[in-house]
Write an enzyme that holds these catalytic residues in place. Sequence first.
Site, PDB file in Angstrom:
ATOM      1  N   GLU A  17      25.556 -51.301  -9.008  1.00 25.44           N
ATOM      2  CA  GLU A  17      24.995 -50.521 -10.105  1.00 25.44           C
ATOM      3  C   GLU A  17      24.999 -49.027  -9.799  1.00 25.44           C
ATOM      4  O   GLU A  17      24.997 -48.612  -8.637  1.00 25.44           O
ATOM      5  CB  GLU A  17      23.581 -51.002 -10.416  1.00 25.44           C
ATOM      6  CG  GLU A  17      22.694 -50.958  -9.194  1.00 25.44           C
ATOM      7  CD  GLU A  17      21.332 -51.620  -9.417  1.00 25.44           C
ATOM      8  OE1 GLU A  17      21.273 -52.661 -10.090  1.00 25.44           O
ATOM      9  OE2 GLU A  17      20.355 -51.063  -8.911  1.00 25.44           O
ATOM     10  N   CYS A  75      23.492 -41.572  -9.463  1.00 21.14           N
ATOM     11  CA  CYS A  75      23.150 -42.223  -8.203  1.00 21.14           C
ATOM     12  C   CYS A  75      24.171 -43.342  -8.001  1.00 21.14           C
ATOM     13  O   CYS A  75      24.281 -44.234  -8.848  1.00 21.14           O
ATOM     14  CB  CYS A  75      21.727 -42.778  -8.323  1.00 21.14           C
ATOM     15  SG  CYS A  75      21.238 -43.762  -6.918  1.00 21.14           S
ATOM     16  N   CYS A 114      22.980 -55.099   0.826  1.00 22.86           N
ATOM     17  CA  CYS A 114      22.623 -54.205   1.935  1.00 22.86           C
ATOM     18  C   CYS A 114      22.090 -55.049   3.084  1.00 22.86           C
ATOM     19  O   CYS A 114      21.454 -56.074   2.863  1.00 22.86           O
ATOM     20  CB  CYS A 114      21.559 -53.200   1.492  1.00 22.86           C
ATOM     21  SG  CYS A 114      21.171 -51.970   2.759  1.00 22.86           S
ATOM     22  N   CYS A 168      14.929 -53.379   3.735  1.00 24.97           N
ATOM     23  CA  CYS A 168      13.687 -52.610   3.530  1.00 24.97           C
ATOM     24  C   CYS A 168      12.794 -53.436   2.593  1.00 24.97           C
ATOM     25  O   CYS A 168      13.264 -53.997   1.614  1.00 24.97           O
ATOM     26  CB  CYS A 168      13.986 -51.244   2.907  1.00 24.97           C
ATOM     27  SG  CYS A 168      15.101 -50.254   3.910  1.00 24.97           S
ATOM     28  N   CYS A 222      12.498 -52.963  -1.438  1.00 20.94           N
ATOM     29  CA  CYS A 222      13.737 -52.690  -2.162  1.00 20.94           C
ATOM     30  C   CYS A 222      14.371 -53.977  -2.686  1.00 20.94           C
ATOM     31  O   CYS A 222      14.513 -54.948  -1.940  1.00 20.94           O
ATOM     32  CB  CYS A 222      14.683 -51.958  -1.214  1.00 20.94           C
ATOM     33  SG  CYS A 222      16.340 -51.767  -1.882  1.00 20.94           S
ATOM     34  N   GLY A 256      23.003 -50.174  -0.918  1.00 18.18           N
ATOM     35  CA  GLY A 256      23.705 -50.064   0.351  1.00 18.18           C
ATOM     36  C   GLY A 256      23.290 -48.860   1.172  1.00 18.18           C
ATOM     37  O   GLY A 256      22.631 -47.944   0.677  1.00 18.18           O
ATOM     38  N   HIS A 314       9.474 -42.403   3.988  1.00 17.57           N
ATOM     39  CA  HIS A 314       8.457 -43.342   3.458  1.00 17.57           C
ATOM     40  C   HIS A 314       7.257 -43.633   4.368  1.00 17.57           C
ATOM     41  O   HIS A 314       6.370 -44.406   3.979  1.00 17.57           O
ATOM     42  CB  HIS A 314       9.079 -44.680   3.019  1.00 17.57           C
ATOM     43  CG  HIS A 314      10.312 -44.539   2.190  1.00 17.57           C
ATOM     44  ND1 HIS A 314      10.431 -43.594   1.199  1.00 17.57           N
ATOM     45  CD2 HIS A 314      11.498 -45.203   2.201  1.00 17.57           C
ATOM     46  CE1 HIS A 314      11.638 -43.697   0.648  1.00 17.57           C
ATOM     47  NE2 HIS A 314      12.290 -44.654   1.229  1.00 17.57           N
ATOM     48  N   ASN A 353       8.709 -47.928  -8.138  1.00 23.93           N
ATOM     49  CA  ASN A 353       9.043 -48.810  -9.251  1.00 23.93           C
ATOM     50  C   ASN A 353       8.893 -50.230  -8.720  1.00 23.93           C
ATOM     51  O   ASN A 353       9.792 -50.721  -8.039  1.00 23.93           O
ATOM     52  CB  ASN A 353      10.535 -48.586  -9.584  1.00 23.93           C
ATOM     53  CG  ASN A 353      10.742 -48.189 -11.012  1.00 23.93           C
ATOM     54  OD1 ASN A 353       9.964 -48.562 -11.887  1.00 23.93           O
ATOM     55  ND2 ASN A 353      11.806 -47.448 -11.248  1.00 23.93           N
ATOM     56  N   CYS A 369      16.336 -49.688  -7.444  1.00 20.70           N
ATOM     57  CA  CYS A 369      17.650 -49.933  -6.844  1.00 20.70           C
ATOM     58  C   CYS A 369      17.881 -51.423  -6.618  1.00 20.70           C
ATOM     59  O   CYS A 369      17.092 -52.091  -5.981  1.00 20.70           O
ATOM     60  CB  CYS A 369      17.715 -49.175  -5.528  1.00 20.70           C
ATOM     61  SG  CYS A 369      19.060 -49.665  -4.478  1.00 20.70           S
TER      62      CYS A 369
END
Length: 350
Positions: A96, A111, A118, A122, A125, A169, A226, A300, A343
């Site tokens: 995406e 983006c 990936c 994390c 995510c 990724g 973060h 989000n 993401c």
Amino acid sequence: MNSSIEKKDIRLLGHDALLATFVEMGEKKFRAKQVEEWLWAKGAMSFDEMTNLSKPLREKLEAHFVINGITEETVQFSNDGTIKTRFKLHDGSLIESVLIPVPRDKRFTVCVSTQVGCSLTCKFCATGKMKRVRNLDASEIFDQFVLVNKQALEHFGHPLTNIVYMGMGEPLLNYKNTLKSIELISNPDGLNFSPRRVTVSTAGISKMIRKLADDKVRFNLALSLHAGDDLKRDQIMPINEQNNLEVLMDSIEYFYQKTKNKISYEYITFQNFNDSIEDAQKLLKLCKRFPVKVNIIEYNPIDGSSFLKSAENRIDEFAKYLTTRGVTVTVRRSRGKDIDAACGQLANKT
Ligand code: SF4
């Protein structure tokens, strides 16, 4: 005739190999240059579009090569103008890209993704919940730019002004193709997009940050930070176990000393996890060694994650703590809340 599976992707040939192929085919060298213009300056996705080549040459190319472009599969439009696109790759994989428009600042950012899935897991995510399938080719990253640029022109009458490598990724684990794609997009004979308007975001692979410095890249670097201490960062980003903050800060300072390029920290605030004033104090300490801008990002939330977004007043206090101590801070309210904007949320949806 070869099946398309056996044909080579012409965009995977470098300049020299393409020239050599044309010579082998008995064609003039300038024809190779024309093909390159179609591929990298005009974003052609088929040989038929190459109208200044003779029909027999186009047929010859068609018989030997393919152009493994990407195609729009699903497009979501948010009320705030954000456009998220799920692209299908030639092997059926999904990725995406997101267009983030800020018309009042004439800022139109794409983006882009660099991998299918990936490997870095994390915890906050949606992409981290997918397995890493493969790296994208440079041309597949390039295509995201070209197609989203068309969307920007169509919907806002303005071309893209910025690119962030912050989609699915880890770009520095697809190092070669990430750098190659930036070279393609910024080639003066092609799209001529300034590398100063490109930001590569990493979860923090210190060895590769040093390599970027040694390779004297001209684009900006963002670190997905973060958390301001190892204890917390270990909990949300397993990559921190091999690349702790001290090692990371050393590598970023090295990057800054060698390139003087812009550096930013991305900091997603999670309610009652990393959004206290004590957390802001830790972050402040990491802002002292080199010039750095902090982007505070509203979370989000995604399915299956226990993290929640911080309350607005906590974000404001956190940001104020830093700005009053001389740090440049931008607070990015979450965009595209009414679509799958986090993401990996859209690509992961079947
Ligand atoms: S945040 Fe980035 S590096 Fe971490 S899992 Fe998601 S895509 Fe991978």
